[in-house]
Scaffold this motif. Structure first.
Motif, PDB file in Angstrom:
ATOM      1  N   GLN A  12       0.834  -1.204   0.000  1.00  0.00           N
ATOM      2  CA  GLN A  12       0.000   0.000   0.000  1.00  0.00           C
ATOM      3  C   GLN A  12       0.865   1.250   0.000  1.00  0.00           C
ATOM      4  O   GLN A  12       1.996   1.229   0.464  1.00  0.00           O
ATOM      5  N   ASN A  13       0.294   2.356  -0.503  1.00  0.00           N
ATOM      6  CA  ASN A  13       0.946   3.664  -0.444  1.00  0.00           C
ATOM      7  C   ASN A  13       2.352   3.611  -1.059  1.00  0.00           C
ATOM      8  O   ASN A  13       3.278   4.233  -0.562  1.00  0.00           O
ATOM      9  N   SER A  14       2.470   2.850  -2.121  1.00  0.00           N
ATOM     10  CA  SER A  14       3.772   2.611  -2.752  1.00  0.00           C
ATOM     11  C   SER A  14       4.441   3.910  -3.213  1.00  0.00           C
ATOM     12  O   SER A  14       3.762   4.780  -3.725  1.00  0.00           O
ATOM     13  N   PRO A  15       5.741   4.086  -3.008  1.00  0.00           N
ATOM     14  CA  PRO A  15       6.703   3.159  -2.377  1.00  0.00           C
ATOM     15  C   PRO A  15       6.919   3.453  -0.896  1.00  0.00           C
ATOM     16  O   PRO A  15       7.787   2.856  -0.285  1.00  0.00           O
ATOM     17  N   TRP A  16       6.154   4.373  -0.316  1.00  0.00           N
ATOM     18  CA  TRP A  16       6.457   4.868   1.037  1.00  0.00           C
ATOM     19  C   TRP A  16       6.400   3.816   2.123  1.00  0.00           C
ATOM     20  O   TRP A  16       7.287   3.763   2.976  1.00  0.00           O
ATOM     21  N   ASN A  17       5.367   2.952   2.135  1.00  0.00           N
ATOM     22  CA  ASN A  17       5.302   1.923   3.174  1.00  0.00           C
ATOM     23  C   ASN A  17       6.496   0.979   3.081  1.00  0.00           C
ATOM     24  O   ASN A  17       7.062   0.585   4.093  1.00  0.00           O
ATOM     25  N   LEU A  18       6.881   0.640   1.863  1.00  0.00           N
ATOM     26  CA  LEU A  18       8.022  -0.253   1.666  1.00  0.00           C
ATOM     27  C   LEU A  18       9.306   0.406   2.185  1.00  0.00           C
ATOM     28  O   LEU A  18      10.132  -0.242   2.836  1.00  0.00           O
ATOM     29  N   ILE A  19       9.449   1.695   1.954  1.00  0.00           N
ATOM     30  CA  ILE A  19      10.628   2.436   2.418  1.00  0.00           C
ATOM     31  C   ILE A  19      10.653   2.504   3.939  1.00  0.00           C
ATOM     32  O   ILE A  19      11.652   2.175   4.575  1.00  0.00           O
ATOM     33  N   VAL A  20       9.529   2.910   4.535  1.00  0.00           N
ATOM     34  CA  VAL A  20       9.473   3.112   5.988  1.00  0.00           C
ATOM     35  C   VAL A  20       9.525   1.803   6.770  1.00  0.00           C
ATOM     36  O   VAL A  20      10.265   1.679   7.739  1.00  0.00           O
ATOM     37  N   PHE A  21       8.725   0.802   6.356  1.00  0.00           N
ATOM     38  CA  PHE A  21       8.616  -0.430   7.137  1.00  0.00           C
ATOM     39  C   PHE A  21       9.627  -1.504   6.769  1.00  0.00           C
ATOM     40  O   PHE A  21       9.834  -2.441   7.518  1.00  0.00           O
ATOM     41  N   MET A  22      10.270  -1.387   5.587  1.00  0.00           N
ATOM     42  CA  MET A  22      11.205  -2.426   5.180  1.00  0.00           C
ATOM     43  C   MET A  22      12.593  -1.862   4.871  1.00  0.00           C
ATOM     44  O   MET A  22      13.569  -2.255   5.494  1.00  0.00           O
ATOM     45  N   ALA A  23      12.692  -0.950   3.922  1.00  0.00           N
ATOM     46  CA  ALA A  23      14.011  -0.481   3.479  1.00  0.00           C
ATOM     47  C   ALA A  23      14.814   0.162   4.605  1.00  0.00           C
ATOM     48  O   ALA A  23      15.959  -0.227   4.835  1.00  0.00           O
ATOM     49  N   ILE A  24      14.235   1.128   5.305  1.00  0.00           N
ATOM     50  CA  ILE A  24      14.981   1.835   6.365  1.00  0.00           C
ATOM     51  C   ILE A  24      15.465   0.874   7.454  1.00  0.00           C
ATOM     52  O   ILE A  24      16.661   0.826   7.738  1.00  0.00           O
ATOM     53  N   PRO A  25      14.571   0.064   8.060  1.00  0.00           N
ATOM     54  CA  PRO A  25      15.063  -0.861   9.100  1.00  0.00           C
ATOM     55  C   PRO A  25      16.105  -1.848   8.576  1.00  0.00           C
ATOM     56  O   PRO A  25      17.098  -2.118   9.258  1.00  0.00           O
ATOM     57  N   VAL A  26      15.918  -2.378   7.369  1.00  0.00           N
ATOM     58  CA  VAL A  26      16.853  -3.363   6.822  1.00  0.00           C
ATOM     59  C   VAL A  26      18.208  -2.716   6.508  1.00  0.00           C
ATOM     60  O   VAL A  26      19.254  -3.279   6.830  1.00  0.00           O
ATOM     61  N   ILE A  27      18.192  -1.530   5.907  1.00  0.00           N
ATOM     62  CA  ILE A  27      19.458  -0.835   5.597  1.00  0.00           C
ATOM     63  C   ILE A  27      20.224  -0.519   6.885  1.00  0.00           C
ATOM     64  O   ILE A  27      21.440  -0.716   6.957  1.00  0.00           O
ATOM     65  N   LEU A  28      19.516  -0.064   7.907  1.00  0.00           N
ATOM     66  CA  LEU A  28      20.176   0.227   9.192  1.00  0.00           C
ATOM     67  C   LEU A  28      20.747  -1.057   9.799  1.00  0.00           C
ATOM     68  O   LEU A  28      21.880  -1.069  10.273  1.00  0.00           O
ATOM     69  N   ALA A  29      19.971  -2.143   9.778  1.00  0.00           N
ATOM     70  CA  ALA A  29      20.437  -3.423  10.338  1.00  0.00           C
ATOM     71  C   ALA A  29      21.654  -3.944   9.570  1.00  0.00           C
ATOM     72  O   ALA A  29      22.605  -4.448  10.172  1.00  0.00           O
ATOM     73  N   GLU A  30      21.619  -3.805   8.252  1.00  0.00           N
ATOM     74  CA  GLU A  30      22.762  -4.248   7.455  1.00  0.00           C
ATOM     75  C   GLU A  30      23.991  -3.403   7.743  1.00  0.00           C
ATOM     76  O   GLU A  30      25.102  -3.929   7.821  1.00  0.00           O
ATOM     77  N   THR A  31      23.799  -2.104   7.919  1.00  0.00           N
ATOM     78  CA  THR A  31      24.907  -1.208   8.270  1.00  0.00           C
ATOM     79  C   THR A  31      25.521  -1.628   9.603  1.00  0.00           C
ATOM     80  O   THR A  31      26.746  -1.719   9.729  1.00  0.00           O
ATOM     81  N   ILE A  32      24.662  -1.931  10.582  1.00  0.00           N
ATOM     82  CA  ILE A  32      25.138  -2.372  11.899  1.00  0.00           C
ATOM     83  C   ILE A  32      25.908  -3.690  11.746  1.00  0.00           C
ATOM     84  O   ILE A  32      27.018  -3.832  12.262  1.00  0.00           O
ATOM     85  N   ALA A  33      25.332  -4.658  11.030  1.00  0.00           N
ATOM     86  CA  ALA A  33      25.951  -5.983  10.878  1.00  0.00           C
ATOM     87  C   ALA A  33      27.303  -5.898  10.181  1.00  0.00           C
ATOM     88  O   ALA A  33      28.286  -6.479  10.646  1.00  0.00           O
ATOM     89  N   ILE A  34      27.343  -5.161   9.083  1.00  0.00           N
ATOM     90  CA  ILE A  34      28.588  -5.071   8.304  1.00  0.00           C
ATOM     91  C   ILE A  34      29.677  -4.335   9.089  1.00  0.00           C
ATOM     92  O   ILE A  34      30.820  -4.802   9.153  1.00  0.00           O
ATOM     93  N   THR A  35      29.332  -3.212   9.703  1.00  0.00           N
ATOM     94  CA  THR A  35      30.343  -2.472  10.477  1.00  0.00           C
ATOM     95  C   THR A  35      30.806  -3.308  11.669  1.00  0.00           C
ATOM     96  O   THR A  35      31.991  -3.313  11.989  1.00  0.00           O
ATOM     97  N   GLU A  36      29.876  -4.036  12.292  1.00  0.00           N
ATOM     98  CA  GLU A  36      30.216  -4.893  13.438  1.00  0.00           C
ATOM     99  C   GLU A  36      31.249  -5.949  13.035  1.00  0.00           C
ATOM    100  O   GLU A  36      32.190  -6.224  13.783  1.00  0.00           O
ATOM    101  N   LEU A  37      31.094  -6.520  11.846  1.00  0.00           N
ATOM    102  CA  LEU A  37      32.047  -7.530  11.368  1.00  0.00           C
ATOM    103  C   LEU A  37      33.453  -6.937  11.222  1.00  0.00           C
ATOM    104  O   LEU A  37      34.428  -7.552  11.640  1.00  0.00           O
TER     105      LEU A  37
END
Length: 182
Positions: A12-37
């Motif tokens: 719904q509300n494409s692409p905003w819901n995908l950005i807010v509920f999926m892209a932002i959290p996933v990009i942040l988590a990947e940034t944390i994981a990669i930098t942590e490694l």
């Protein structure tokens, strides 16, 4: 084929819901994981990377506080009170997504040094990795179950609710070529 409310929400509300509920959290988590490694490989050698890791951890926590504050009154309560979860598959997708936010919020508190304040840096890193792992597992459970057709668990739209809709509205939807499920 039917979709879960989790998938409906992302579409719904494409692409905003995908950005807010999926892209932002996933990009942040990947940034944390990669930098942590990289930080594990050579601790204290990359102060900039350490800062990026901390900022991403804090932003991910803030993002999930906002997501959970939005989700509970706008998604979970209405679906639960109307009994509209599309079988246990829908429940697993939505609740594992919300639960995935908890380790991210705890990680932000760890980065703010509000959690485990008196713990040494090695233990703090271990807790950060465990929280990140918990997030990754829960968020992937949400994604996997979110993509499952709840029809395989016996979901079918309730005929009564379909008939209650105004016929004109229903016909408009069919003419526009939308496949709208309630």
């Amino acid at each position: 084929m039917y979709s879960t409310h989790y998938m409906d929400l992302l579409m719904q509300n494409s692409p905003w819901n995908l950005i807010v509920f999926m892209a932002i959290p996933v990009i942040l988590a990947e940034t944390i994981a990669i930098t942590e490694l990289f930080l594990l490989k050579s601790p204290n050698a990359h102060p900039k990377l350490s800062l990026v890791n901390r900022i991403a951890g804090i932003l991910a926590g803030i993002a999930f506080v906002a997501i959970i504050i939005y989700f509970i009154p706008n998604v979970i309560i209405p679906l639960a009170s109307a009994g509209e979860f599309r079988t246990w598959i829908d429940v697993v997708a939505i609740f594992s997504y919300i639960l995935a936010g908890i380790p991210m919020i705890l990680l932000a508190l760890l980065n703010f040094k509000l959690l485990f304040r008196k713990v040494d840096e090695r233990k703090r890193t271990t807790y950060a990795i465990l929280l990140l792992a918990a997030f990754l597992v829960l968020s992937h459970i949400a994604m996997i179950f979110g993509m499952v057709d709840p029809g395989i668990a016996g979901y079918a739209p309730n005929k009564a609710t379909t008939e209650i809709q105004a016929p004109a509205h229903h016909m408009e939807m069919m003419h526009e070529g939308h496949h709208h499920h309630h």
